[in-house]
Design a protein around this motif. Structure first.
Motif, PDB file in Angstrom:
ATOM      1  N   PRO A 195      -3.715   0.493  -7.084  1.00  0.00           N
ATOM      2  CA  PRO A 195      -3.852   1.951  -7.005  1.00  0.00           C
ATOM      3  C   PRO A 195      -3.402   2.458  -5.631  1.00  0.00           C
ATOM      4  O   PRO A 195      -3.299   1.683  -4.679  1.00  0.00           O
ATOM      5  CB  PRO A 195      -5.359   2.178  -7.202  1.00  0.00           C
ATOM      6  N   PRO A 196      -3.151   3.747  -5.495  1.00  0.00           N
ATOM      7  CA  PRO A 196      -2.799   4.295  -4.184  1.00  0.00           C
ATOM      8  C   PRO A 196      -3.988   4.241  -3.238  1.00  0.00           C
ATOM      9  O   PRO A 196      -5.147   4.246  -3.676  1.00  0.00           O
ATOM     10  CB  PRO A 196      -2.408   5.745  -4.503  1.00  0.00           C
ATOM     11  N   THR A 197      -3.711   4.177  -1.958  1.00  0.00           N
ATOM     12  CA  THR A 197      -4.801   4.203  -0.989  1.00  0.00           C
ATOM     13  C   THR A 197      -5.338   5.614  -0.799  1.00  0.00           C
ATOM     14  O   THR A 197      -6.492   5.791  -0.405  1.00  0.00           O
ATOM     15  CB  THR A 197      -4.347   3.647   0.379  1.00  0.00           C
ATOM     16  N   HIS A 198      -4.518   6.630  -1.085  1.00  0.00           N
ATOM     17  CA  HIS A 198      -4.960   8.016  -0.970  1.00  0.00           C
ATOM     18  C   HIS A 198      -4.018   8.888  -1.786  1.00  0.00           C
ATOM     19  O   HIS A 198      -2.833   8.597  -1.907  1.00  0.00           O
ATOM     20  CB  HIS A 198      -4.940   8.473   0.495  1.00  0.00           C
ATOM     21  N   VAL A 199      -4.569   9.963  -2.347  1.00  0.00           N
ATOM     22  CA  VAL A 199      -3.781  10.942  -3.092  1.00  0.00           C
ATOM     23  C   VAL A 199      -4.030  12.313  -2.481  1.00  0.00           C
ATOM     24  O   VAL A 199      -5.181  12.676  -2.212  1.00  0.00           O
ATOM     25  CB  VAL A 199      -4.157  10.952  -4.590  1.00  0.00           C
ATOM     26  N   PHE A 200      -2.958  13.066  -2.263  1.00  0.00           N
ATOM     27  CA  PHE A 200      -3.055  14.427  -1.750  1.00  0.00           C
ATOM     28  C   PHE A 200      -2.527  15.384  -2.814  1.00  0.00           C
ATOM     29  O   PHE A 200      -1.384  15.253  -3.266  1.00  0.00           O
ATOM     30  CB  PHE A 200      -2.256  14.583  -0.459  1.00  0.00           C
ATOM     31  N   LEU A 201      -3.371  16.309  -3.233  1.00  0.00           N
ATOM     32  CA  LEU A 201      -2.997  17.294  -4.249  1.00  0.00           C
ATOM     33  C   LEU A 201      -2.848  18.650  -3.568  1.00  0.00           C
ATOM     34  O   LEU A 201      -3.808  19.191  -3.019  1.00  0.00           O
ATOM     35  CB  LEU A 201      -4.058  17.358  -5.345  1.00  0.00           C
ATOM     36  N   LEU A 202      -1.643  19.211  -3.602  1.00  0.00           N
ATOM     37  CA  LEU A 202      -1.340  20.472  -2.932  1.00  0.00           C
ATOM     38  C   LEU A 202      -1.293  21.594  -3.962  1.00  0.00           C
ATOM     39  O   LEU A 202      -0.352  21.676  -4.755  1.00  0.00           O
ATOM     40  CB  LEU A 202       0.005  20.407  -2.203  1.00  0.00           C
ATOM     41  N   GLY A 203      -2.302  22.436  -3.976  1.00  0.00           N
ATOM     42  CA  GLY A 203      -2.323  23.539  -4.930  1.00  0.00           C
ATOM     43  C   GLY A 203      -2.156  23.080  -6.364  1.00  0.00           C
ATOM     44  O   GLY A 203      -1.504  23.741  -7.167  1.00  0.00           O
ATOM     45  N   SER A 204      -2.751  21.961  -6.692  1.00  0.00           N
ATOM     46  CA  SER A 204      -2.578  21.356  -8.017  1.00  0.00           C
ATOM     47  C   SER A 204      -3.777  21.650  -8.907  1.00  0.00           C
ATOM     48  O   SER A 204      -4.899  21.239  -8.597  1.00  0.00           O
ATOM     49  CB  SER A 204      -2.409  19.834  -7.869  1.00  0.00           C
ATOM     50  N   PRO A 205      -3.574  22.349 -10.023  1.00  0.00           N
ATOM     51  CA  PRO A 205      -4.714  22.719 -10.871  1.00  0.00           C
ATOM     52  C   PRO A 205      -5.351  21.512 -11.538  1.00  0.00           C
ATOM     53  O   PRO A 205      -4.665  20.578 -11.936  1.00  0.00           O
ATOM     54  CB  PRO A 205      -4.098  23.661 -11.908  1.00  0.00           C
ATOM     55  N   VAL A 206      -6.668  21.549 -11.649  1.00  0.00           N
ATOM     56  CA  VAL A 206      -7.412  20.500 -12.340  1.00  0.00           C
ATOM     57  C   VAL A 206      -7.998  21.028 -13.643  1.00  0.00           C
ATOM     58  O   VAL A 206      -8.666  20.302 -14.371  1.00  0.00           O
ATOM     59  CB  VAL A 206      -8.528  19.919 -11.447  1.00  0.00           C
ATOM     60  N   ARG A 207      -7.749  22.290 -13.932  1.00  0.00           N
ATOM     61  CA  ARG A 207      -8.135  22.910 -15.201  1.00  0.00           C
ATOM     62  C   ARG A 207      -7.039  23.894 -15.592  1.00  0.00           C
ATOM     63  O   ARG A 207      -6.107  24.107 -14.817  1.00  0.00           O
ATOM     64  CB  ARG A 207      -9.482  23.624 -15.069  1.00  0.00           C
TER      65      ARG A 207
ATOM     66  N   ASP B 191       0.833  -1.201   0.000  1.00  0.00           N
ATOM     67  CA  ASP B 191       0.000   0.000   0.000  1.00  0.00           C
ATOM     68  C   ASP B 191       0.870   1.254   0.000  1.00  0.00           C
ATOM     69  O   ASP B 191       1.953   1.277   0.590  1.00  0.00           O
ATOM     70  CB  ASP B 191      -0.914   0.022   1.220  1.00  0.00           C
ATOM     71  N   TYR B 192       0.368   2.296  -0.636  1.00  0.00           N
ATOM     72  CA  TYR B 192       1.121   3.548  -0.722  1.00  0.00           C
ATOM     73  C   TYR B 192       0.160   4.710  -0.907  1.00  0.00           C
ATOM     74  O   TYR B 192      -0.977   4.537  -1.347  1.00  0.00           O
ATOM     75  CB  TYR B 192       2.127   3.501  -1.886  1.00  0.00           C
ATOM     76  N   ILE B 193       0.632   5.904  -0.541  1.00  0.00           N
ATOM     77  CA  ILE B 193      -0.111   7.129  -0.820  1.00  0.00           C
ATOM     78  C   ILE B 193       0.760   8.004  -1.716  1.00  0.00           C
ATOM     79  O   ILE B 193       1.963   7.776  -1.849  1.00  0.00           O
ATOM     80  CB  ILE B 193      -0.487   7.894   0.466  1.00  0.00           C
ATOM     81  N   LEU B 194       0.152   9.008  -2.325  1.00  0.00           N
ATOM     82  CA  LEU B 194       0.873   9.912  -3.214  1.00  0.00           C
ATOM     83  C   LEU B 194       0.564  11.352  -2.833  1.00  0.00           C
ATOM     84  O   LEU B 194      -0.564  11.681  -2.474  1.00  0.00           O
ATOM     85  CB  LEU B 194       0.470   9.673  -4.674  1.00  0.00           C
ATOM     86  N   ILE B 195       1.587  12.194  -2.923  1.00  0.00           N
ATOM     87  CA  ILE B 195       1.437  13.615  -2.639  1.00  0.00           C
ATOM     88  C   ILE B 195       2.041  14.384  -3.807  1.00  0.00           C
ATOM     89  O   ILE B 195       3.212  14.186  -4.145  1.00  0.00           O
ATOM     90  CB  ILE B 195       2.162  14.009  -1.341  1.00  0.00           C
TER      91      ILE B 195
END
Length: 202
Positions: free
Chosen positions: A79-91, A53-57
């Motif tokens: 797949p990752p167990t959790h993803v953290f997006l820091l100020g990451s644009p989605v558009r 298991d792993y998470i992604l930042i």
């Protein structure tokens, strides 16, 4: 973009103190296009997934790269167990659109800078099939001019540019964009989410 993996060491230090193993991934947008970086990151994620298991930042462009790399993984890869997006644009980024024709911006950010300014290319990177926490900085100054006007922002991206209905949850922190990967507040958010939803993690 314009940073190195060292920029995240304060948050990574807090995660390691909590018992997590950490790895970093570096890239140089001045000389590397988006697609080769994604291919290299996908290979790294496949190796990581084989270990448990792993998470992604991902911070800023790093989160965009993560989403693209996850989409490119074979279906059998964990797949990752959790993803953290820091100020990451989605558009597409308003600031990148303003700067995309600037010769210095083009030279320094290359293909990745142009991707951030492109609605079609950004829309082509879909959501993540895992729990995702979006962490948005809101320390940007309120002005009547510029790309953000009175909208909450972190100095580089607005809250609306990092928001999506597929996020599991969203957190706003009083931190500027550049300092999100070094913020104690961000580390606390990550550790709280992991303790609540994924007590076993790597």
């Amino acid at each position: 973009m314009g940073r190195s993996p060292l920029s995240g060491w304060p948050v990574l230090r807090q995660l390691r103190k909590a018992g997590m193993q950490t790895r970093t991934f570096g890239y140089v947008v001045t000389v590397q296009d988006f697609a080769p970086i994604v291919a290299r990151l996908s290979a790294r994620l496949a190796t990581l997934a084989s270990q448990g298991d792993y998470i992604l930042i991902g911070h800023s462009l790093g989160g965009v790269l993560l989403r693209a790399a996850l989409a490119a993984l074979p279906a059998e890869v964990r797949p990752p167990t959790h993803v953290f997006l820091l100020g990451s644009p989605v558009r597409a980024s308003r600031l990148a659109r303003q700067l995309q024709g600037n010769p210095l911006f083009r030279a320094l950010t290359g293909d990745c800078g142009q991707l951030l300014a492109s609605d079609p290319r950004m829309q082509g990177i879909g959501p993540v099939a895992a729990p995702v926490t979006g962490i948005a900085g809101v320390l940007g100054a309120s002005t009547r001019i510029g790309p953000f006007r009175d909208e909450p922002h972190d100095g580089v991206v607005s809250v609306s540019e990092v928001s999506a209905d597929w996020l599991t949850d969203a957190v706003h922190v009083p931190v500027a964009h550049t300092f999100l990967p070094a913020s104690q507040r961000v580390a606390v958010v990550i550790l709280e989410r992991m303790a609540r939803t994924h007590p076993q993690h790597r």
